[in-house]
Design a protein around this motif. Structure first.
Motif, PDB file in Angstrom:
ATOM      1  N   ASN A 120       0.776  -1.238   0.000  1.00 55.89           N
ATOM      2  CA  ASN A 120       0.000   0.000   0.000  1.00 55.89           C
ATOM      3  C   ASN A 120       0.808   1.290   0.000  1.00 55.89           C
ATOM      4  O   ASN A 120       0.305   2.319  -0.422  1.00 55.89           O
ATOM      5  N   CYS A 121       2.003   1.250   0.507  1.00 50.60           N
ATOM      6  CA  CYS A 121       2.715   2.511   0.772  1.00 50.60           C
ATOM      7  C   CYS A 121       3.997   2.667  -0.029  1.00 50.60           C
ATOM      8  O   CYS A 121       4.434   3.788  -0.287  1.00 50.60           O
ATOM      9  N   ALA A 122       4.616   1.540  -0.392  1.00 49.74           N
ATOM     10  CA  ALA A 122       5.953   1.601  -0.979  1.00 49.74           C
ATOM     11  C   ALA A 122       5.966   2.326  -2.326  1.00 49.74           C
ATOM     12  O   ALA A 122       6.967   2.948  -2.687  1.00 49.74           O
ATOM     13  N   ALA A 123       4.849   2.279  -3.060  1.00 51.42           N
ATOM     14  CA  ALA A 123       4.812   2.927  -4.377  1.00 51.42           C
ATOM     15  C   ALA A 123       5.177   4.402  -4.247  1.00 51.42           C
ATOM     16  O   ALA A 123       5.857   4.952  -5.109  1.00 51.42           O
ATOM     17  N   CYS A 124       4.742   5.033  -3.178  1.00 49.24           N
ATOM     18  CA  CYS A 124       5.056   6.459  -2.997  1.00 49.24           C
ATOM     19  C   CYS A 124       6.252   6.658  -2.061  1.00 49.24           C
ATOM     20  O   CYS A 124       7.142   7.436  -2.352  1.00 49.24           O
ATOM     21  N   HIS A 125       6.249   5.977  -0.919  1.00 44.61           N
ATOM     22  CA  HIS A 125       7.278   6.262   0.085  1.00 44.61           C
ATOM     23  C   HIS A 125       8.531   5.408  -0.087  1.00 44.61           C
ATOM     24  O   HIS A 125       9.515   5.615   0.612  1.00 44.61           O
ATOM     25  N   GLY A 126       8.505   4.439  -0.998  1.00 46.57           N
ATOM     26  CA  GLY A 126       9.658   3.567  -1.188  1.00 46.57           C
ATOM     27  C   GLY A 126       9.632   2.408  -0.206  1.00 46.57           C
ATOM     28  O   GLY A 126       9.042   2.513   0.869  1.00 46.57           O
ATOM     29  N   PRO A 142      11.736  14.424  10.581  1.00 43.44           N
ATOM     30  CA  PRO A 142      10.724  14.842  11.562  1.00 43.44           C
ATOM     31  C   PRO A 142       9.369  14.832  10.876  1.00 43.44           C
ATOM     32  O   PRO A 142       9.265  15.229   9.722  1.00 43.44           O
ATOM     33  N   MET A 143       8.335  14.358  11.591  1.00 48.36           N
ATOM     34  CA  MET A 143       7.028  14.224  10.968  1.00 48.36           C
ATOM     35  C   MET A 143       6.340  15.581  10.831  1.00 48.36           C
ATOM     36  O   MET A 143       6.307  16.368  11.777  1.00 48.36           O
ATOM     37  N   LEU A 144       5.766  15.822   9.664  1.00 48.38           N
ATOM     38  CA  LEU A 144       5.041  17.070   9.411  1.00 48.38           C
ATOM     39  C   LEU A 144       3.931  17.293  10.438  1.00 48.38           C
ATOM     40  O   LEU A 144       3.666  18.404  10.853  1.00 48.38           O
ATOM     41  N   TRP A 145       3.257  16.219  10.801  1.00 52.33           N
ATOM     42  CA  TRP A 145       2.084  16.326  11.663  1.00 52.33           C
ATOM     43  C   TRP A 145       2.338  15.753  13.046  1.00 52.33           C
ATOM     44  O   TRP A 145       1.411  15.376  13.741  1.00 52.33           O
ATOM     45  N   GLY A 146       3.599  15.650  13.430  1.00 54.64           N
ATOM     46  CA  GLY A 146       3.930  15.153  14.759  1.00 54.64           C
ATOM     47  C   GLY A 146       4.225  13.666  14.734  1.00 54.64           C
ATOM     48  O   GLY A 146       3.690  12.945  13.898  1.00 54.64           O
ATOM     49  N   HIS A 265      -0.412  15.152  -1.671  1.00 54.52           N
ATOM     50  CA  HIS A 265      -1.645  14.392  -1.418  1.00 54.52           C
ATOM     51  C   HIS A 265      -1.310  13.026  -0.853  1.00 54.52           C
ATOM     52  O   HIS A 265      -0.592  12.267  -1.478  1.00 54.52           O
ATOM     53  N   MET A 266      -1.835  12.753   0.311  1.00 51.23           N
ATOM     54  CA  MET A 266      -1.657  11.444   0.940  1.00 51.23           C
ATOM     55  C   MET A 266      -3.048  10.832   1.075  1.00 51.23           C
ATOM     56  O   MET A 266      -3.962  11.464   1.623  1.00 51.23           O
ATOM     57  N   PRO A 267      -3.271   9.639   0.511  1.00 44.33           N
ATOM     58  CA  PRO A 267      -4.625   9.049   0.552  1.00 44.33           C
ATOM     59  C   PRO A 267      -5.106   8.798   1.983  1.00 44.33           C
ATOM     60  O   PRO A 267      -4.300   8.613   2.885  1.00 44.33           O
TER      61      PRO A 267
HETATM   62  C1  HEC Z   1      -0.127   8.165  -3.551  1.00 44.62           C
HETATM   63  C2  HEC Z   1       1.088   8.299  -2.798  1.00 44.62           C
HETATM   64  C3  HEC Z   1       1.104   7.864  -1.361  1.00 44.62           C
HETATM   65  C4  HEC Z   1       0.813   6.620  -0.856  1.00 44.62           C
HETATM   66  C5  HEC Z   1       0.393   5.374  -1.627  1.00 44.62           C
HETATM   67  C6  HEC Z   1       1.050   6.703   0.559  1.00 44.62           C
HETATM   68  N1  HEC Z   1       1.430   7.951   0.905  1.00 44.62           N
HETATM   69 FE1  HEC Z   1       1.908   8.588   2.760  1.00 44.62          FE
HETATM   70  N2  HEC Z   1       2.204  10.452   2.055  1.00 44.62           N
HETATM   71  C7  HEC Z   1       2.158  10.830   0.725  1.00 44.62           C
HETATM   72  C8  HEC Z   1       2.494  12.240   0.610  1.00 44.62           C
HETATM   73  C9  HEC Z   1       2.580  13.036  -0.681  1.00 44.62           C
HETATM   74  C10 HEC Z   1       2.726  12.695   1.915  1.00 44.62           C
HETATM   75  C11 HEC Z   1       3.126  14.103   2.320  1.00 44.62           C
HETATM   76  C12 HEC Z   1       2.014  15.068   2.126  1.00 44.62           C
HETATM   77  C13 HEC Z   1       2.542  16.463   2.295  1.00 44.62           C
HETATM   78  O1  HEC Z   1       3.533  16.767   1.636  1.00 44.62           O
HETATM   79  O2  HEC Z   1       1.954  17.230   3.059  1.00 44.62           O
HETATM   80  C14 HEC Z   1       2.537  11.545   2.794  1.00 44.62           C
HETATM   81  C15 HEC Z   1       2.666  11.595   4.172  1.00 44.62           C
HETATM   82  C16 HEC Z   1       2.604  10.498   5.009  1.00 44.62           C
HETATM   83  C17 HEC Z   1       2.766  10.549   6.439  1.00 44.62           C
HETATM   84  C18 HEC Z   1       2.952  11.794   7.261  1.00 44.62           C
HETATM   85  C19 HEC Z   1       4.369  12.198   7.230  1.00 44.62           C
HETATM   86  C20 HEC Z   1       4.612  13.351   8.141  1.00 44.62           C
HETATM   87  O3  HEC Z   1       5.704  13.902   8.007  1.00 44.62           O
HETATM   88  O4  HEC Z   1       3.765  13.687   8.994  1.00 44.62           O
HETATM   89  C21 HEC Z   1       2.680   9.265   6.906  1.00 44.62           C
HETATM   90  C22 HEC Z   1       2.815   8.789   8.341  1.00 44.62           C
HETATM   91  C23 HEC Z   1       2.439   8.423   5.768  1.00 44.62           C
HETATM   92  N3  HEC Z   1       2.394   9.200   4.627  1.00 44.62           N
HETATM   93  C24 HEC Z   1       2.277   7.069   5.840  1.00 44.62           C
HETATM   94  C25 HEC Z   1       1.828   6.300   4.764  1.00 44.62           C
HETATM   95  C26 HEC Z   1       1.452   4.920   4.884  1.00 44.62           C
HETATM   96  C27 HEC Z   1       1.541   4.084   6.143  1.00 44.62           C
HETATM   97  C28 HEC Z   1       1.044   4.531   3.647  1.00 44.62           C
HETATM   98  C29 HEC Z   1       0.499   3.168   3.239  1.00 44.62           C
HETATM   99  C30 HEC Z   1      -0.701   2.741   3.913  1.00 44.62           C
HETATM  100  C31 HEC Z   1       1.182   5.662   2.753  1.00 44.62           C
HETATM  101  N4  HEC Z   1       1.648   6.717   3.475  1.00 44.62           N
HETATM  102  C32 HEC Z   1       0.874   5.634   1.417  1.00 44.62           C
HETATM  103  C33 HEC Z   1       1.843  10.030  -0.328  1.00 44.62           C
HETATM  104  C34 HEC Z   1       1.479   8.700  -0.241  1.00 44.62           C
END
Ligand code: HEC
Ligand code: HEC
Length: 297
Positions: A120-126, A142-146, A265-267
């Motif tokens: 679910n997550c690696a496609a965007c976050h690696g 550091p987390m954007l939202w804590g 955009h984070m889903p």
């Molecule tokens: C479609 C791409 C995408 C996917 C898939 C995705 N994310 Fe993200 N995520 C993002 C983006 C973009 C941000 C940062 C948004 C911003 O820049 O404000 C983010 C931010 C976050 C943050 C907050 C980071 C912070 O600094 O507070 C967390 C935690 C996180 N993602 C966890 C996950 C997890 C767990 C999954 C899988 C379930 C996931 N993400 C899947 C795009 C994605």
């Protein structure tokens, strides 16, 4: 040629149809085809007796073997649930610190978390969660939202700038495109931002530019990034003094962020994953961050 005539070469009767002297043979369907049709039909009939088949008014004929794929699926789901339920309910019921200090539960979290994260997550976050351009490094930065467990769980559940009614909302304004700042002012404030972090261009910064940029920053940026530019978690605005950059740490990247604005955009995973899966992912992220800190110090 008329009906009933026999073709002298093949010995078959003809149909009586003739086109420019070419006549049509009346060859019978080969016996093997007829036989296989009969066998297939017979087997089909037998199958409807063995398996659930004929509809009645309110139910259906269950078949003499009593095999029902619905029951098979229901059974295997029940089996899988029974297998998971002891640790699943521990993860659902216990609080974060209790789970984090329980090696056996954390082993299960790592195992399941890796799969959930990969799917679910690696496609965007690696795969290593260290992010890529436009997607933050959630293993280290550091987390954007804590970075409390509750804050991370909430971010994953509602998303950022997502379609969830409770989504976290953030926006880096487009100071250049919207005409709030002039290009020279953006240049100045970019120099100031560069001066705050160890990264960025190696070229020495113009002191006057930095000084002027500081004033621009104080007037336009502190509401979201804070007086010390270390970010405000209430606004989801990043720390600009560290070495982590979502959109790149080169001068032109920063200039681009300030000129055009940014809105990641984070889903909202609450719409797609169960609360237990989101809790496992939160623990998985926390665990990675703990190890990253441990390895870094
Ligand atoms: C479609 C791409 C995408 C996917 C898939 C995705 N994310 Fe993200 N995520 C993002 C983006 C973009 C941000 C940062 C948004 C911003 O820049 O404000 C983010 C931010 C976050 C943050 C907050 C980071 C912070 O600094 O507070 C967390 C935690 C996180 N993602 C966890 C996950 C997890 C767990 C999954 C899988 C379930 C996931 N993400 C899947 C795009 C994605
Ligand atoms: C309304 C709040 C807000 C204001 C005002 C604001 N920012 Fe931002 N800024 C953000 C948010 C939120 C992000 C993160 C956007 C994202 O991740 O999608 C951000 C991101 C950035 C980035 C990119 C950081 C990275 O990691 O790549 C830079 C650089 C930046 N801001 C500089 C500035 C400067 C300079 C000003 C003043 C001229 C400013 N910001 C004013 C909210 C704001």
């Amino acid at each position: 040629m008329s009906v009933g005539e026999r073709d002298p070469f093949t010995g078959h009767m003809t149909t009586g149809h003739e086109w420019n002297g070419i006549t049509e043979l009346n060859t019978p369907v080969p016996r093997v085809v007829i036989l296989s049709l009969i066998i297939t039909a017979a087997l089909g009939l037998v199958w409807t007796v063995l398996m659930p088949s004929w509809p009645f008014v309110t139910s259906y004929f269950p078949g003499v073997l009593g095999i029902d794929q619905r029951n098979v699926v229901a059974n295997s789901v029940a089996e899988a649930q029974a297998e998971r339920s002891p640790w699943m309910s521990s993860i659902e019921d216990q609080d974060f610190s209790a789970i984090l200090s329980n090696p056996e539960l954390m082993r299960i979290v790592r195992e399941n978390g890796r799969t959930l994260f990969g799917d679910n997550c690696a496609a965007c976050h690696g795969h290593d969660a260290k992010g890529q351009r436009g997607f933050p490094n959630i293993a280290q930065s550091p987390m954007l939202w804590g970075d409390s467990p509750e804050a991370i769980l909430q971010t994953i559940t509602v998303g950022i700038n997502s379609t969830d009614p409770n989504t976290r909302v953030s926006q880096m304004l487009a100071f250049g495109r919207d005409g709030t700042l002039t290009p020279p002012q953006i240049s100045q404030v970019t120099s100031y931002v560069q001066s705050l972090s160890a990264t960025g261009s190696a070229a020495p910064l113009d002191k006057d530019q930095v000084e002027q940029g500081k004033a621009v920053f104080a007037a336009n940026c502190v509401a979201c990034h804070g007086k010390d530019a270390k970010g405000l978690t209430d606004m989801g605005a990043p720390n600009l003094t560290d070495s982590y950059w979502i959109y790149g740490g080169e001068r032109q990247d920063m200039y681009g962020s300030i000129y055009h604005g940014r809105q990641g955009h984070m889903p909202n995973w609450g719409a797609r994953l169960s609360p237990a899966a989101i809790k496992i992912l939160t623990l998985y992220v926390l665990d990675m961050r703990k190890q990253a800190v441990g390895a870094g110090s």
